[in-house]
Structure formats: C-alpha cells, structure tokens
Design an enzyme around this catalytic site. Sequence first.
Site, mmCIF file in Angstrom:
data_model
loop_
_atom_site.group_PDB
_atom_site.id
_atom_site.type_symbol
_atom_site.label_atom_id
_atom_site.label_comp_id
_atom_site.label_asym_id
_atom_site.label_seq_id
_atom_site.Cartn_x
_atom_site.Cartn_y
_atom_site.Cartn_z
ATOM 1 N N ILE A 1 1.988 2.804 6.805
ATOM 2 C CA ILE A 1 1.236 3.614 7.756
ATOM 3 C C ILE A 1 0.897 2.798 9.002
ATOM 4 C CG2 ILE A 1 0.271 5.060 5.923
ATOM 5 C CD1 ILE A 1 -2.396 3.600 6.297
ATOM 6 N N ASP A 2 1.063 1.470 8.932
ATOM 7 C CA ASP A 2 0.747 0.607 10.067
ATOM 8 C C ASP A 2 1.780 0.712 11.193
ATOM 9 O OD1 ASP A 2 -1.279 -0.206 8.400
ATOM 10 O OD2 ASP A 2 -0.400 -2.162 7.946
ATOM 11 N N ASN B 1 6.108 -5.260 5.681
ATOM 12 C CA ASN B 1 6.567 -6.567 6.137
ATOM 13 C C ASN B 1 6.774 -7.567 5.004
ATOM 14 O OD1 ASN B 1 6.942 -6.743 9.058
ATOM 15 N ND2 ASN B 1 4.823 -6.067 9.203
ATOM 16 N N GLY C 1 0.824 -1.203 0.000
ATOM 17 C CA GLY C 1 0.000 0.000 0.000
ATOM 18 C C GLY C 1 0.860 1.254 0.000
#
Length: 389
Positions: free
Chosen positions: A137-138, A108, A14
Amino acid sequence: MSRKRNVLIGQSGGPTPVINMSLYGAVEEAVRQDAVDQVFGMKNGLEGIFNRNLISLGDRLEEVRRIADQPGAILGTSRHPLKEEEYGDLLARLEEWDIGVFCYIGGNGSSRTVEALHRYARSKGSDISFVHIPKTIDNDLIGTDHTPGYGSAAKFISHMVKLFAVDMVSLRTTSKIEIIEALGGNKGWLPAASALFKQHELDYPNLVYLPDRTYEMDTILADCERAYSRGGSVMMIVPDHFRVDRLEKNPLLPEDPVRGNNAGVGYQVSQYITAELGIPTRVTAPYALYRIAPGYTSRVDFEEARELGQAAVSYALQGFSGGMVGLHRVSQSPYKCEIRWVDLQGIAGQEKSFPDHYWDARMHMPTQAFLDYVLPLADGNFPNVKFEL
C-alpha cells in the site's frame, strides 16, 4: 524447462486488500501450464520453507478463487529478514522439493530476497527461477508504475477523509483539531492521497504532512493556529513515519525495528499542540483498516493483482529470473498499463520517491499531475456525500 517442475508461492510483509488475488493469479496460471507438475504455497513466507510447512495449492484452485477477494494474506506472511548464511539451507530445500519456480508476493524486503536468492542460486549452478510479484500500500517500489494494494488504500483514505469531514461539519459547535494517522512508509504516496478530493485550501483535510521531509514543530504549530483561526475545526493528516524536530520519542511506545515507523506519533503531536496552543485535539489511527476496509477495494487493483500473478509464472517458465513483473503505464486516457519484466539488479529494496511536482506544499493538496496519476487506480469515484441542506 524441459521437464515438469514444481512451483512455490509465498506472501510476505504487510497484507494488502488484493494480495490474495495475486496468489490466485499465480496458482491459476501454474495449474494451466503443462510444464508444471505441482503447485505449493509456503506458510508464513520464508518461515514455511525453514519449518518445512508447505501446502498443496494446485488441487485447491477453486478454494483459492473463492478467497481471492478477501483481505488478509491467506498463506500467512512473514517479515523474516533473510540472512546470507541461510541461503544454502533454503536452496537445498527448494532443490529437495524439485522447485523450478519461486514466486514471492511482497514489497521492498521481498524484492531483496528474490534478487539475492537468484544471484546465489546461479552461483551454485541452479536454474530455479526467482520472481518478485509486487504488492504494498506504500507504493514505493522502483520499476513499476504503481503497486497492487495502493489503489485500494488510496481509495479508502480519500473516501474516509470525506466521511470524517461530514462528521466534523455536523459538530461545528465542538471546535477541535482532528489528527488522522496515515500509513505509507517513508514516502508520501498514501498520505497525499488523503486529499484527492480537496478542491480549495480551506477544504478538509486542512493540513496534510508527508514523511518525505522533516518538519519544524514551530511550523506545524503556526499551521494549526492559522487553519484553526479560519474555520474552527481542523483536520490534520500525519504519516506514521512523521519526522518532526523537537518531538521527543515516547520511551513507553514500541518502535518497529524492521520498518522504523514512529509509533504513536499522532498522539505525541496531539499532546504537544494542546499543551502549546490550548486547542482540544483528537486522534484517529485506522492502521489495519487501510488494508481490510470492506467496500473500498479498487476494481483496477483486483484486475492488475491477478494479472501480475499470472505473468510472474509465465515469465518464470520462460526462464526469466531475478526480476519483478512490473506495471508500465502506456495510456492515461483511457487508462492502460502493460506488464513488463523488470530486472531487480540495482533497484531491489530501494524506495521510489514521491515527486515534488505531485504536491502543492503551500495549499496542502495534490497537483493535477498527481490526480491524473492516482484517480484511475482508485476507480475515480468521487464520494457521494452532502454537507448540508
């Protein structure tokens, strides 16, 4: 590297508000280095390699600079899960194009790709340097204080909540529960940031739920009744990876096979609350706005994204491989981070947990420790809003 080699850069997963700034930093550093011959970008991540779809970037540095501060991934991204049987074909393509440095900007999944390709390449006697440039953004990557993209997303959601609050205060005659879905994956880093400017228990957002634990639906209903009885309108933050017992998945809604998020969970919770409590509800799901909202990109985010891109190429040209360029906080006040090399062995693909001491679950708000951590990343600006005259 004794002879000039080519650099290949890709974007994965993303997009974030600053993913193109990392690209610019990497291209900028590669062009500056005498050890580099040509700089290429892979279109749509690994798919660009398999489809032989590369573009020249070294002669387009100024163009890359101009788009560095825009959202969206300018090279295009991919969530292609690299299979072991594809390693050989991919390495052969890289050697065919005389690639000496492989930089992958991602989360990840990208860290797993970089670590796996490094191990495979070394087993075949290849000296290509594989480097992971973090972004998500996580904020769930192990080995770095935080990830580029997180500060901007935290700034957006915390400011957006205050603007929602202004709207809700304006409409006090219309009592309801406003449910806002927050992105952020399986960890609570981003949903927790929604309450950065909450100072008291009754402030908006009244209720904030994190994806790190499973909730009982009865507990959620009791929370809603209590908050509603105190002030009428309630603002509730729910993560898109919300885990709730007794909440059946809607078979008509798609499920993300890669990220495993609970699609449409806000609407399911909304319907359940209205059916059980008879309270009107409304759902807002900003989704891509967390990544593209204009005016909310963090200055620190921009600067660090560019510096990480530069550092990735620099480390690679020194022979480092199979790792990530990570941020290490060396000072809280004034805020300062250093960039360090982080070996991905043993941590690639693992998610960084949201610490318990960052969250007051009873008050549904951050602790001072979390505020100290995140405010410098989000520029620390309190939203300039007034609720009444």
